[in-house]
Design an enzyme around this catalytic site. Sequence first.
Site, mmCIF file in Angstrom:
data_model
loop_
_atom_site.group_PDB
_atom_site.id
_atom_site.type_symbol
_atom_site.label_atom_id
_atom_site.label_comp_id
_atom_site.label_asym_id
_atom_site.label_seq_id
_atom_site.Cartn_x
_atom_site.Cartn_y
_atom_site.Cartn_z
ATOM 1 N N HIS A 84 0.829 -1.119 -0.039
ATOM 2 C CA HIS A 84 -0.039 -0.030 -0.033
ATOM 3 C C HIS A 84 0.964 1.103 -0.121
ATOM 4 O O HIS A 84 1.876 1.089 0.401
ATOM 5 C CB HIS A 84 -0.705 -0.087 1.256
ATOM 6 C CG HIS A 84 -1.932 1.035 1.279
ATOM 7 N ND1 HIS A 84 -1.695 2.144 1.933
ATOM 8 C CD2 HIS A 84 -3.229 0.720 1.218
ATOM 9 C CE1 HIS A 84 -2.787 2.722 1.902
ATOM 10 N NE2 HIS A 84 -4.003 2.087 1.360
ATOM 11 N N ASP B 20 2.844 -4.849 8.277
ATOM 12 C CA ASP B 20 1.515 -4.029 7.987
ATOM 13 C C ASP B 20 0.477 -4.879 8.018
ATOM 14 O O ASP B 20 0.217 -5.823 7.274
ATOM 15 C CB ASP B 20 1.652 -3.168 6.696
ATOM 16 C CG ASP B 20 0.324 -2.602 6.160
ATOM 17 O OD1 ASP B 20 -0.522 -2.955 7.157
ATOM 18 O OD2 ASP B 20 0.299 -1.935 5.213
ATOM 19 N N GLN C 112 -4.835 -5.323 6.892
ATOM 20 C CA GLN C 112 -5.541 -6.303 6.190
ATOM 21 C C GLN C 112 -5.610 -7.635 7.109
ATOM 22 O O GLN C 112 -6.491 -8.609 6.609
ATOM 23 C CB GLN C 112 -5.358 -6.541 4.701
ATOM 24 C CG GLN C 112 -5.496 -5.431 3.871
ATOM 25 C CD GLN C 112 -6.977 -4.858 3.891
ATOM 26 O OE1 GLN C 112 -7.966 -5.515 4.207
ATOM 27 N NE2 GLN C 112 -7.182 -3.591 3.613
ATOM 28 N N LYS D 94 -10.498 -1.083 10.319
ATOM 29 C CA LYS D 94 -10.613 -2.075 9.337
ATOM 30 C C LYS D 94 -10.895 -3.371 10.188
ATOM 31 O O LYS D 94 -11.157 -4.251 9.547
ATOM 32 C CB LYS D 94 -9.167 -2.276 8.591
ATOM 33 C CG LYS D 94 -9.134 -1.193 7.650
ATOM 34 C CD LYS D 94 -7.670 -1.400 6.905
ATOM 35 C CE LYS D 94 -7.362 -0.288 6.144
ATOM 36 N NZ LYS D 94 -7.844 0.027 5.072
ATOM 37 N N CYS E 97 -4.617 2.459 -3.766
ATOM 38 C CA CYS E 97 -3.310 2.762 -3.178
ATOM 39 C C CYS E 97 -2.156 2.023 -3.166
ATOM 40 O O CYS E 97 -1.343 1.912 -2.381
ATOM 41 C CB CYS E 97 -3.551 3.077 -1.628
ATOM 42 S SG CYS E 97 -4.929 4.386 -1.370
HETATM 43 N N1 PLP Z 1 -1.700 -0.771 4.746
HETATM 44 C C1 PLP Z 1 -2.679 -1.820 3.909
HETATM 45 C C2 PLP Z 1 -2.232 -3.062 3.363
HETATM 46 C C3 PLP Z 1 -3.919 -1.259 3.817
HETATM 47 O O1 PLP Z 1 -4.915 -1.996 3.106
HETATM 48 C C4 PLP Z 1 -4.406 -0.070 4.326
HETATM 49 C C5 PLP Z 1 -5.607 0.685 4.022
HETATM 50 O O2 PLP Z 1 -6.377 0.403 3.227
HETATM 51 C C6 PLP Z 1 -3.313 0.981 5.055
HETATM 52 C C7 PLP Z 1 -1.889 0.277 5.107
HETATM 53 C C8 PLP Z 1 -3.497 2.177 5.362
HETATM 54 O O3 PLP Z 1 -4.413 2.275 6.465
HETATM 55 P P1 PLP Z 1 -5.100 3.488 7.175
HETATM 56 O O4 PLP Z 1 -5.635 4.300 6.007
HETATM 57 O O5 PLP Z 1 -6.074 3.097 8.221
HETATM 58 O O6 PLP Z 1 -4.042 4.161 7.913
#
Ligand code: PLP
Length: 403
Positions: A121, A198, A201, A224, A362
């Site tokens: 992401h 990270d 998900q 999430k 993203c």
């Molecule tokens: N990392 C992953 C794999 C994601 O899917 C997302 C959000 O879609 C993020 C990071 C960023 O999360 P946040 O916008 O809640 O900080």
Amino acid sequence: MDLTKIRKDFPILSREIYGKPLVYFDNGATTQKPRCVVDAIVEEYYSVNANVHRGVHFLSQQATELHESSRETVRQFINARSTNEIIFTRGTTEAINLLAFCFGEEFMKEGDEVIISTMEHHSNIVPWQLLAARKGISIKVIPMNDKGELLLDEYENLFSDRTKIVSMTHISNVLGTINPIKEMIATAHAHGVPVLVDGAQSVPHLKIDVQELDADFFAFSAHKVYGPTGIGVLYGKEEWLNKLPPYQGGGEMIQSVSFEKTTFNELPFKFEAGTPDYIGTTGLAKALDYISAIGFDQIMEHDRELTTYAMHRLKEIEGMRILGEAEHKSSVISFLVGNIHHFDMGTLLDRLGIAVRTGHHCAEPLMRRLGIEGTVRASFGLYNTKQEIDSLVAGIERVRKMF
Ligand code: PLP
């Protein structure tokens, strides 16, 4: 899993969109909130609200107790050793930025390297690029095969004596790939390199045990995982966090301040400048309690059933192209149908009450690797049903016939 009962916990699911029952398949972006989470937030505002940590009065102490007991709930949920290892942030993005900044400050200099993967992401790419611009570090990228699986041999080859950290996603928000994170952490550790996972998900879908994974750092977002927006977690092993400098300066993170010199608070407060989102942490803890009570065996089984069923049904559609067919796959399905633009597909499905996400999610570098601009993405949550997947399939067929 009693889906009828679970669905009743989420008031939004009874909404109609354009006169059609809502089918909410955008859980990868954010999940809906059960009533117990919203109730806990409202209740705290109505009957407890006071700023935490600094007050001698009753409400402040009660709010502090709630806030700190939420930290303990998070600790138990991911099986951290100590609440000192649970840093509250605004979400995954802030957690990764915090780590990239602090780790970069302390441990990285020009020419040093971070390893990330093709399927990150933007929030796990851009903070490292900012560090690269500031300090001249370089970014190495783990490649993947066409099924969306990372190439582990190539990963091993990326390590050099300049590698200082690996930062990678547990589950891809586009492909649904569940990366073999435990194995990949062990590889990094064999090279003496720590790993940031990270978990944005993975936390809603897999039982996370940071000790079992041996993750050095682990980030996730409450929204999430059926919790509120604006709150998240950075887990870090205490021995690492103790070595890092603070991220932001302000109240809470200090021990004493004079105009000449400031000494910093101990963990976890060293990384939590300013008034924390103490109501958000209550909501997060409630959400974690909620899914713990359902149980991850059930959640994982439900995910598996929905994903297998959806993959099977979607593949019956003429012109269907699924992006991401890893052997270990979570309940995130990206697809394209014939020449239909992902944006058209998403817009027309919306008219049928079906909420999917369209675009690059993203993850523009991943799109480039796949040779596409975007996908339609359906991502499932614990309240979704096979009947909703049937509605999606029927909706796609309808759109397909229009083109
Ligand atoms: N990392 C992953 C794999 C994601 O899917 C997302 C959000 O879609 C993020 C990071 C960023 O999360 P946040 O916008 O809640 O900080």
